[in-house]
Write a protein that holds these residues in place. Structure first.
Motif, short mmCIF file in Angstrom:
data_model
loop_
_atom_site.label_atom_id
_atom_site.label_comp_id
_atom_site.label_asym_id
_atom_site.label_seq_id
_atom_site.Cartn_x
_atom_site.Cartn_y
_atom_site.Cartn_z
N LYS A 127 1.01 -1.22 -0.01
CA LYS A 127 -0.08 -0.18 0.01
C LYS A 127 0.87 1.31 -0.19
O LYS A 127 1.92 1.14 0.49
CB LYS A 127 -0.95 -0.05 1.12
CG LYS A 127 -1.92 -1.10 1.22
CD LYS A 127 -2.88 -1.03 2.26
CE LYS A 127 -3.95 -2.00 2.34
NZ LYS A 127 -5.04 -1.80 3.43
N ALA A 128 0.24 2.43 -0.39
CA ALA A 128 0.91 3.53 -0.36
C ALA A 128 1.38 4.17 0.90
O ALA A 128 0.78 3.98 2.00
CB ALA A 128 -0.03 4.70 -1.16
N VAL A 129 2.63 4.85 0.93
CA VAL A 129 3.09 5.48 2.12
C VAL A 129 2.15 6.53 2.48
O VAL A 129 1.49 7.22 1.65
CB VAL A 129 4.35 6.00 1.94
CG1 VAL A 129 5.35 4.82 1.64
CG2 VAL A 129 4.58 7.07 0.94
N PRO A 130 1.72 7.07 3.73
CA PRO A 130 0.78 8.08 4.24
C PRO A 130 1.39 9.21 3.70
O PRO A 130 2.53 9.58 3.42
CB PRO A 130 0.77 7.64 5.70
CG PRO A 130 1.12 6.48 5.91
CD PRO A 130 2.52 6.35 4.87
N PHE A 131 0.42 10.29 3.60
CA PHE A 131 0.34 11.65 3.19
C PHE A 131 0.98 11.77 1.89
O PHE A 131 1.57 13.10 1.67
CB PHE A 131 1.16 12.16 4.26
CG PHE A 131 0.92 12.08 5.57
CD1 PHE A 131 -0.41 12.03 6.27
CD2 PHE A 131 1.82 11.36 6.53
CE1 PHE A 131 -0.86 11.74 7.60
CE2 PHE A 131 1.31 11.00 7.86
CZ PHE A 131 0.12 11.18 8.37
N VAL A 132 0.85 11.11 0.72
CA VAL A 132 1.21 11.35 -0.36
C VAL A 132 0.08 10.95 -1.31
O VAL A 132 -0.70 10.12 -1.08
CB VAL A 132 2.44 10.25 -0.74
CG1 VAL A 132 3.08 10.63 -2.17
CG2 VAL A 132 3.65 10.59 0.15
N GLU A 133 0.12 11.57 -2.48
CA GLU A 133 -1.11 11.72 -3.45
C GLU A 133 -0.58 10.63 -4.56
O GLU A 133 0.49 10.81 -5.21
CB GLU A 133 -1.47 12.96 -4.27
CG GLU A 133 -2.22 13.84 -3.02
CD GLU A 133 -2.59 15.38 -3.55
OE1 GLU A 133 -3.41 15.39 -4.36
OE2 GLU A 133 -1.53 16.07 -3.69
N PHE A 134 -1.27 9.73 -5.34
CA PHE A 134 -1.38 8.86 -6.11
C PHE A 134 -2.23 8.83 -7.27
O PHE A 134 -3.29 8.89 -6.72
CB PHE A 134 -0.85 7.43 -5.56
CG PHE A 134 0.26 7.25 -4.91
CD1 PHE A 134 1.60 7.00 -5.23
CD2 PHE A 134 0.09 7.56 -3.53
CE1 PHE A 134 2.57 6.65 -4.47
CE2 PHE A 134 1.33 7.16 -2.67
CZ PHE A 134 2.42 6.95 -3.07
N LYS A 135 -1.76 8.85 -8.37
CA LYS A 135 -2.97 8.60 -9.47
C LYS A 135 -2.39 7.86 -10.53
O LYS A 135 -1.34 7.83 -10.70
CB LYS A 135 -3.75 9.96 -9.91
CG LYS A 135 -2.92 10.81 -10.58
CD LYS A 135 -3.64 12.20 -10.97
CE LYS A 135 -2.71 13.13 -11.94
NZ LYS A 135 -3.48 14.38 -12.48
N VAL A 136 -3.32 7.15 -11.59
CA VAL A 136 -3.07 6.47 -12.56
C VAL A 136 -3.53 6.87 -13.67
O VAL A 136 -4.99 7.39 -13.68
CB VAL A 136 -3.46 4.83 -12.38
CG1 VAL A 136 -3.12 4.01 -13.73
CG2 VAL A 136 -2.63 4.25 -11.23
N VAL A 137 -3.01 7.34 -14.73
CA VAL A 137 -3.37 8.02 -15.86
C VAL A 137 -3.24 7.33 -17.24
O VAL A 137 -2.25 6.61 -17.33
CB VAL A 137 -2.71 9.54 -15.97
CG1 VAL A 137 -3.07 10.10 -14.57
CG2 VAL A 137 -1.44 9.53 -15.98
N PRO A 177 -4.95 -0.35 -15.87
CA PRO A 177 -3.57 0.06 -16.02
C PRO A 177 -3.47 1.29 -16.60
O PRO A 177 -4.36 1.94 -17.31
CB PRO A 177 -3.02 -1.09 -16.93
CG PRO A 177 -4.24 -1.70 -17.98
CD PRO A 177 -5.33 -1.40 -16.83
N GLY A 178 -2.18 1.97 -16.02
CA GLY A 178 -1.93 3.39 -16.62
C GLY A 178 -0.71 3.75 -15.96
O GLY A 178 -0.02 2.98 -15.20
N GLU A 179 -0.29 4.86 -16.18
CA GLU A 179 1.09 5.39 -15.58
C GLU A 179 0.91 5.93 -14.27
O GLU A 179 -0.22 6.64 -13.98
CB GLU A 179 1.58 6.47 -16.31
CG GLU A 179 3.14 6.78 -16.21
CD GLU A 179 3.69 8.06 -16.96
OE1 GLU A 179 4.58 8.54 -16.65
OE2 GLU A 179 2.93 8.55 -17.85
N LEU A 180 1.78 5.47 -13.32
CA LEU A 180 1.69 6.08 -12.05
C LEU A 180 2.13 7.40 -11.86
O LEU A 180 3.44 7.60 -12.17
CB LEU A 180 2.31 5.03 -11.06
CG LEU A 180 2.37 5.59 -9.53
CD1 LEU A 180 1.05 5.42 -9.01
CD2 LEU A 180 3.37 4.66 -8.89
#
Length: 475
Positions: free
Chosen positions: A292-302, A314-317
């Motif tokens: 899972k993602a580290v806290p307090f960081v934004e992630f999106k897949v495009v 699937p997409g680029e992180l």
């Protein structure tokens, strides 16, 4: 203040580029390494060392460098500063106004322009061209990233950490060295460079509870334990970085290096770490995701246009937050290409974000092999061949091809005592219609094995790279 870490395996031209790229004024190095003599390497770039006074170097090839410090047993020429191996480390005071206590330093979140920063050079290998890029990391990146990673994975002062990666690797510097200051665990370095026998001895002698390495390192450790006929005790956690840990390899590790759990870690030089396996993750989640993602960081897949894709697609992180670098040192154009105007870092990795919050890495977009009109990710091919009972390591990569644009090459590493020939591989592929391999698949022998470095999946066609359709794999 800048600190630049460079790979100790760099040769003279690469070292020259790195030192000049950051305008290094002080160079600290060992006299020799397992593979090369550093004094000779440095002297080849700065022959003026033979005649200058200590701290007063003026070199044509290294115009900014003034001082060279060597560690070791033999006193070097008088122009060099020398630290004996038993000399205590010198502590350099931080800039005025910076708290001495590390936890306060984390809370303050240093202004990158007013404190120390770290330049992590990215060395491009395996036939690629261009200069290494210097990823500029601040205290805010490093201190907070290490803190959150250790919290996620449950590391604490009761642990003893066996580190097999070299200090030049960013994950080692952030997650283990700085992480150890946060969590208080002991750090054990078995050898200057990875050597499986030294690792096994260190784990037993120092009662290490965590071991950290790449999948290829674990393959060597398993083979060494069987060869020596020893028993490994005390291990609780196997931390894996650099590549996904195949489930079949995890099962071998569980049998030979008895551990309680595996931890996957995922990040990049431009931001470490992004994801990690938590204490609550199931074995299936550990083997199939990077956590899972580290806290307090934004992630999106495009998608290719930069638009978000649905969850599970699937997409680029893209990543935004305290974890990402400030930019590439001295390369504003590359920085603007990699980090958007609103602060999103384009990782170049194709991933799938799951509803559970876990992340599956599909592969590097730049490493996708484009064969005809098909995009093939090396990871798909490698995982398939790792299920072969006689294969302990597999690496797929693309090479230029006049007809297809790119062709797929494969190199496998047999288990100890086994022999694999081309016919074995082709037979294993029969009945697998979805496997993107063709009858004219060329095989590449003698691919150099570098356990500390990820494989470069794009190789240019060179005279010394024989590609013959019927060339057998090496035993």
């Amino acid at each position: 203040y800048l600190k630049a870490k460079v790979d100790p395996s760099l040769q003279a031209p690469e070292l020259q580029n790195c030192l000049n790229q950051v305008g290094a004024k002080l160079l600290i190095a060992a006299e020799t390494d397992v593979m090369q003599n550093y004094y000779q390497t440095i002297h080849s770039l700065a022959p003026e060392l033979a005649d200058c006074a200590a701290g007063q170097l003026h070199s044509e090839k290294l115009p900014e460098l003034r001082t060279v410090v060597l560690t070791g047993d033999q006193p070097p020429p008088s122009s060099l500063t020398h630290l004996e191996n038993n000399t205590p480390s010198v502590l350099i005071s931080p800039p005025s106004g910076v708290p001495q206590d590390l936890s306060n330093l984390m809370e303050v979140g240093l202004n990158p322009s007013g404190g120390w920063v770290n330049v992590q050079t990215r060395d491009k290998r395996m036939g690629t061209t261009g200069s290494p890029k210097g990823a500029l990391l601040s205290h805010r990146n490093i201190i907070n990233g290490a803190l959150q990673f250790c919290k996620m994975l449950g590391f604490n002062k009761s642990h003893r950490f066996c580190i097999q990666m070299q200090c030049c690797h960013i994950a080692n510097g952030v997650c283990t060295l700085i992480g150890g200051l946060h969590a208080g665990f002991a750090i054990v370095y078995p050898s200057p460079k990875f050597e499986p026998r030294s690792s096994i001895n260190a784990i037993n002698q120092e009662r290490c509870t965590i071991v950290y390495g790449t999948p290829s390192m674990y393959v060597d450790m398993i083979m060494t334990v069987k060869e020596l006929g020893v028993t490994v005790n005390n291990l609780e956690v196997a931390l894996v970085a650099g590549a996904m840990l195949p489930e079949h390899l995890a099962r071998q590790i569980s049998l030979v290096l008895p551990i309680q759990r595996f931890c996957q870690g995922y990040g990049m030089t431009e931001g470490v770490p992004f994801f990690g396996s938590g204490l609550e993750d199931s074995p299936v989640e550990t083997f199939t995701t990077v956590g899972k993602a580290v806290p307090f960081v934004e992630f999106k897949v495009v998608d290719k246009e930069g638009k978000m894709v649905p969850m599970g697609s699937p997409g680029e992180l893209w990543v935004r937050g305290y974890i990402i670098m400030l930019g590439y040192w001295g390369d504003e154009a590359k920085t603007r290409e990699t980090i958007t105007a609103d602060g999103w870092l384009k990782t170049g990795d194709q991933v799938i974000l799951l509803e559970s919050g876990h992340c599956k890495v599909v592969g590097r977009l730049k490493e996708a092999i484009i064969r005809g009109s098909d995009n093939v990710f090396p990871k798909e091919i490698e995982e398939f061949f790792l299920s072969h009972p006689d294969v302990v390591d597999a690496q797929a990569f693309g090479v230029p091809d006049a007809r297809w644009g790119e062709e797929i090459c494969l190199c496998v590493r047999p288990r100890d005592g086994a022999t694999i020939i081309e016919e074995d591989i082709r037979s294993f592929c029969q009945g697998k219609p979805n496997l993107p391999l063709q009858p004219n698949l060329p095989f590449q022998p003698n691919l150099p094995f570098q356990p500390n470095l990820p494989l470069q999946h794009k190789l240019p066609l060179q005279p010394n790279l024989p590609l013959q359709p019927n060339l057998p794999l090496p035993p």
